[in-house]
Design a protein around this motif. Sequence first.
Motif, PDB file in Angstrom:
ATOM      1  N   GLY A   1       0.806  -1.216   0.000  1.00 55.13           N
ATOM      2  CA  GLY A   1       0.000   0.000   0.000  1.00 55.13           C
ATOM      3  C   GLY A   1       0.835   1.259   0.000  1.00 55.13           C
ATOM      4  O   GLY A   1       2.071   1.224  -0.068  1.00 55.13           O
ATOM      5  N   ASP A   2       0.164   2.402   0.100  1.00 52.13           N
ATOM      6  CA  ASP A   2       0.842   3.700   0.132  1.00 52.13           C
ATOM      7  C   ASP A   2      -0.078   4.678   0.844  1.00 52.13           C
ATOM      8  O   ASP A   2      -1.238   4.370   1.129  1.00 52.13           O
ATOM      9  CB  ASP A   2       1.150   4.175  -1.288  1.00 52.13           C
ATOM     10  CG  ASP A   2       2.332   5.133  -1.342  1.00 52.13           C
ATOM     11  OD1 ASP A   2       2.673   5.693  -0.266  1.00 52.13           O
ATOM     12  OD2 ASP A   2       2.897   5.345  -2.421  1.00 52.13           O
ATOM     13  N   ASP A   3       0.439   5.874   1.131  1.00 54.89           N
ATOM     14  CA  ASP A   3      -0.344   6.842   1.910  1.00 54.89           C
ATOM     15  C   ASP A   3      -0.938   7.949   1.037  1.00 54.89           C
ATOM     16  O   ASP A   3      -1.360   8.978   1.549  1.00 54.89           O
ATOM     17  CB  ASP A   3       0.513   7.463   3.019  1.00 54.89           C
ATOM     18  CG  ASP A   3       1.718   8.209   2.469  1.00 54.89           C
ATOM     19  OD1 ASP A   3       1.934   8.190   1.235  1.00 54.89           O
ATOM     20  OD2 ASP A   3       2.458   8.814   3.275  1.00 54.89           O
ATOM     21  N   ASP A   4      -0.983   7.736  -0.286  1.00 58.58           N
ATOM     22  CA  ASP A   4      -1.488   8.797  -1.164  1.00 58.58           C
ATOM     23  C   ASP A   4      -2.740   8.362  -1.918  1.00 58.58           C
ATOM     24  O   ASP A   4      -3.018   8.824  -3.017  1.00 58.58           O
ATOM     25  CB  ASP A   4      -0.405   9.248  -2.149  1.00 58.58           C
ATOM     26  CG  ASP A   4       0.042   8.123  -3.086  1.00 58.58           C
ATOM     27  OD1 ASP A   4      -0.432   6.982  -2.908  1.00 58.58           O
ATOM     28  OD2 ASP A   4       0.843   8.381  -3.989  1.00 58.58           O
ATOM     29  N   TYR A   5      -3.518   7.447  -1.342  1.00 57.91           N
ATOM     30  CA  TYR A   5      -4.769   7.004  -1.965  1.00 57.91           C
ATOM     31  C   TYR A   5      -5.841   8.043  -1.653  1.00 57.91           C
ATOM     32  O   TYR A   5      -6.201   8.244  -0.503  1.00 57.91           O
ATOM     33  CB  TYR A   5      -5.175   5.640  -1.402  1.00 57.91           C
ATOM     34  CG  TYR A   5      -6.280   4.971  -2.199  1.00 57.91           C
ATOM     35  CD1 TYR A   5      -5.977   4.148  -3.276  1.00 57.91           C
ATOM     36  CD2 TYR A   5      -7.614   5.163  -1.877  1.00 57.91           C
ATOM     37  CE1 TYR A   5      -6.980   3.531  -4.017  1.00 57.91           C
ATOM     38  CE2 TYR A   5      -8.618   4.550  -2.609  1.00 57.91           C
ATOM     39  CZ  TYR A   5      -8.290   3.737  -3.670  1.00 57.91           C
ATOM     40  OH  TYR A   5      -9.286   3.130  -4.401  1.00 57.91           O
ATOM     41  N   ASN A   6      -6.345   8.718  -2.670  1.00 58.90           N
ATOM     42  CA  ASN A   6      -7.269   9.817  -2.409  1.00 58.90           C
ATOM     43  C   ASN A   6      -8.237  10.026  -3.564  1.00 58.90           C
ATOM     44  O   ASN A   6      -8.163   9.358  -4.587  1.00 58.90           O
ATOM     45  CB  ASN A   6      -6.496  11.124  -2.136  1.00 58.90           C
ATOM     46  CG  ASN A   6      -5.509  11.449  -3.238  1.00 58.90           C
ATOM     47  OD1 ASN A   6      -5.790  11.270  -4.421  1.00 58.90           O
ATOM     48  ND2 ASN A   6      -4.330  11.918  -2.861  1.00 58.90           N
ATOM     49  N   ALA A   7      -9.148  10.950  -3.345  1.00 56.06           N
ATOM     50  CA  ALA A   7     -10.159  11.247  -4.360  1.00 56.06           C
ATOM     51  C   ALA A   7      -9.537  11.991  -5.530  1.00 56.06           C
ATOM     52  O   ALA A   7      -8.638  12.810  -5.364  1.00 56.06           O
ATOM     53  CB  ALA A   7     -11.270  12.093  -3.743  1.00 56.06           C
ATOM     54  N   GLY A   8     -10.032  11.699  -6.708  1.00 59.40           N
ATOM     55  CA  GLY A   8      -9.596  12.446  -7.873  1.00 59.40           C
ATOM     56  C   GLY A   8     -10.227  13.827  -7.874  1.00 59.40           C
ATOM     57  O   GLY A   8     -11.221  14.087  -7.205  1.00 59.40           O
ATOM     58  N   GLY A   9      -9.634  14.722  -8.617  1.00 62.11           N
ATOM     59  CA  GLY A   9     -10.162  16.074  -8.697  1.00 62.11           C
ATOM     60  C   GLY A   9      -9.229  16.989  -9.457  1.00 62.11           C
ATOM     61  O   GLY A   9      -8.156  16.577  -9.918  1.00 62.11           O
ATOM     62  N   VAL A  10      -9.649  18.211  -9.592  1.00 62.67           N
ATOM     63  CA  VAL A  10      -8.838  19.253 -10.216  1.00 62.67           C
ATOM     64  C   VAL A  10      -8.582  20.323  -9.166  1.00 62.67           C
ATOM     65  O   VAL A  10      -9.530  20.848  -8.570  1.00 62.67           O
ATOM     66  CB  VAL A  10      -9.557  19.862 -11.432  1.00 62.67           C
ATOM     67  CG1 VAL A  10      -8.694  20.959 -12.064  1.00 62.67           C
ATOM     68  CG2 VAL A  10      -9.893  18.788 -12.459  1.00 62.67           C
ATOM     69  N   VAL A  11      -7.313  20.601  -8.897  1.00 61.07           N
ATOM     70  CA  VAL A  11      -6.952  21.592  -7.885  1.00 61.07           C
ATOM     71  C   VAL A  11      -6.533  22.884  -8.584  1.00 61.07           C
ATOM     72  O   VAL A  11      -5.630  22.884  -9.427  1.00 61.07           O
ATOM     73  CB  VAL A  11      -5.815  21.087  -6.978  1.00 61.07           C
ATOM     74  CG1 VAL A  11      -5.484  22.125  -5.917  1.00 61.07           C
ATOM     75  CG2 VAL A  11      -6.205  19.765  -6.322  1.00 61.07           C
ATOM     76  N   LEU A  12      -7.209  23.967  -8.217  1.00 63.05           N
ATOM     77  CA  LEU A  12      -6.863  25.295  -8.727  1.00 63.05           C
ATOM     78  C   LEU A  12      -6.445  26.161  -7.542  1.00 63.05           C
ATOM     79  O   LEU A  12      -6.817  25.895  -6.397  1.00 63.05           O
ATOM     80  CB  LEU A  12      -8.047  25.945  -9.445  1.00 63.05           C
ATOM     81  CG  LEU A  12      -8.732  25.153 -10.553  1.00 63.05           C
ATOM     82  CD1 LEU A  12      -9.967  24.447 -10.001  1.00 63.05           C
ATOM     83  CD2 LEU A  12      -9.132  26.054 -11.699  1.00 63.05           C
ATOM     84  N   THR A  13      -5.679  27.189  -7.813  1.00 61.68           N
ATOM     85  CA  THR A  13      -5.322  28.160  -6.774  1.00 61.68           C
ATOM     86  C   THR A  13      -5.696  29.556  -7.256  1.00 61.68           C
ATOM     87  O   THR A  13      -5.713  29.838  -8.461  1.00 61.68           O
ATOM     88  CB  THR A  13      -3.822  28.115  -6.443  1.00 61.68           C
ATOM     89  OG1 THR A  13      -3.063  28.353  -7.636  1.00 61.68           O
ATOM     90  CG2 THR A  13      -3.434  26.759  -5.855  1.00 61.68           C
ATOM     91  N   ALA A  14      -5.989  30.416  -6.298  1.00 58.39           N
ATOM     92  CA  ALA A  14      -6.355  31.803  -6.634  1.00 58.39           C
ATOM     93  C   ALA A  14      -6.127  32.687  -5.420  1.00 58.39           C
ATOM     94  O   ALA A  14      -6.187  32.230  -4.273  1.00 58.39           O
ATOM     95  CB  ALA A  14      -7.813  31.895  -7.078  1.00 58.39           C
ATOM     96  N   GLY A  15      -5.870  33.954  -5.653  1.00 61.97           N
ATOM     97  CA  GLY A  15      -5.699  34.925  -4.578  1.00 61.97           C
ATOM     98  C   GLY A  15      -7.026  35.524  -4.169  1.00 61.97           C
ATOM     99  O   GLY A  15      -7.319  36.690  -4.491  1.00 61.97           O
ATOM    100  N   VAL A  16      -7.847  34.737  -3.491  1.00 66.47           N
ATOM    101  CA  VAL A  16      -9.164  35.179  -3.065  1.00 66.47           C
ATOM    102  C   VAL A  16      -9.441  34.588  -1.684  1.00 66.47           C
ATOM    103  O   VAL A  16      -8.905  33.529  -1.336  1.00 66.47           O
ATOM    104  CB  VAL A  16     -10.238  34.729  -4.092  1.00 66.47           C
ATOM    105  CG1 VAL A  16     -10.301  33.218  -4.177  1.00 66.47           C
ATOM    106  CG2 VAL A  16     -11.597  35.303  -3.755  1.00 66.47           C
ATOM    107  N   SER A  17     -10.248  35.245  -0.885  1.00 67.38           N
ATOM    108  CA  SER A  17     -10.527  34.751   0.457  1.00 67.38           C
ATOM    109  C   SER A  17     -11.603  33.666   0.405  1.00 67.38           C
ATOM    110  O   SER A  17     -12.441  33.643  -0.515  1.00 67.38           O
ATOM    111  CB  SER A  17     -11.003  35.886   1.360  1.00 67.38           C
ATOM    112  OG  SER A  17     -12.316  36.286   0.999  1.00 67.38           O
TER     113      SER A  17
END
Length: 268
Positions: A90-106
């Motif tokens: 096994g490994d410790d990075d089993y996670n949900a798929g998705g798209v990660v975006l970043t932005a300068g907003v609160s």
Amino acid sequence: MTTTSAPAVLSRAGLVRTIAAGVCALTVAAAGAALGAWLGWLGAPALPSDAAVLALVQPAAPDARFTTVARHEAPFAYEHTPGPMTWLIGDDDYNAGGVVLTAGVSPQTLRAGLAAQGWHTSDDPDYEGIAASKGQWSVWAYPAEVDGSPTDSRVAKVLAVDFQRAEPGLVTPLTAAGFLLGLAVGWLLGRRAQRHVLAGALLLLLPGTVITIGDLIAARFLPADVTPPALWGDYLFFGIRALTTAGLLALAVAVVLGLRRGPRPARD
């Protein structure tokens, strides 16, 4: 000289068998719930393209500049390409798929914008962020480093926006059905399986069982719009995967030996 009566010995043996059956029932119930959750996730939709994700998120903060920093297609999978050792332990990075975006907003600005676009929103105090859901999609936003990794809000450089699939509607009923069916099957196995091999199997499966039941309970307290983690992923975590594989094999052996021996006499 103290003697123990035969009925007392039989009663004690019956109590041991009952406790073993109860532990086996919870163990198989946890595995059944994980299997039910996995079946429920089979119908999850494919992720939209990066451009389509941006089109869904951008209207919530039209003045912010969003940058895509990560994309994982599978609904749940190891983040990094698994090799032989991963499949084994096994490994410790089993996670949900998705798209990660970043932005300068609160977070609150984004939340207000999402709500205005018809998203249902809620606070996520554990990560000082917010969560939102709309149809088959969910958004989890939290203070982050520029690579999208969560961090304390006091040192955050951007807001990460993790665009994911919402939990499919079949997951909850199939999880419940798997748990209840597992209770019944586990109880029967605990009464019929070979006792000593069964004890070893339950011990090997104990880490995955405890964490899975803990996740079942914890999921009830997550913010309404947060997609729960993969319930079956607990069995695939680093180290636990090997124990799970060995435990399932031992459980199968215990069942086969118990069936070959036949039912125990009903003495208790």
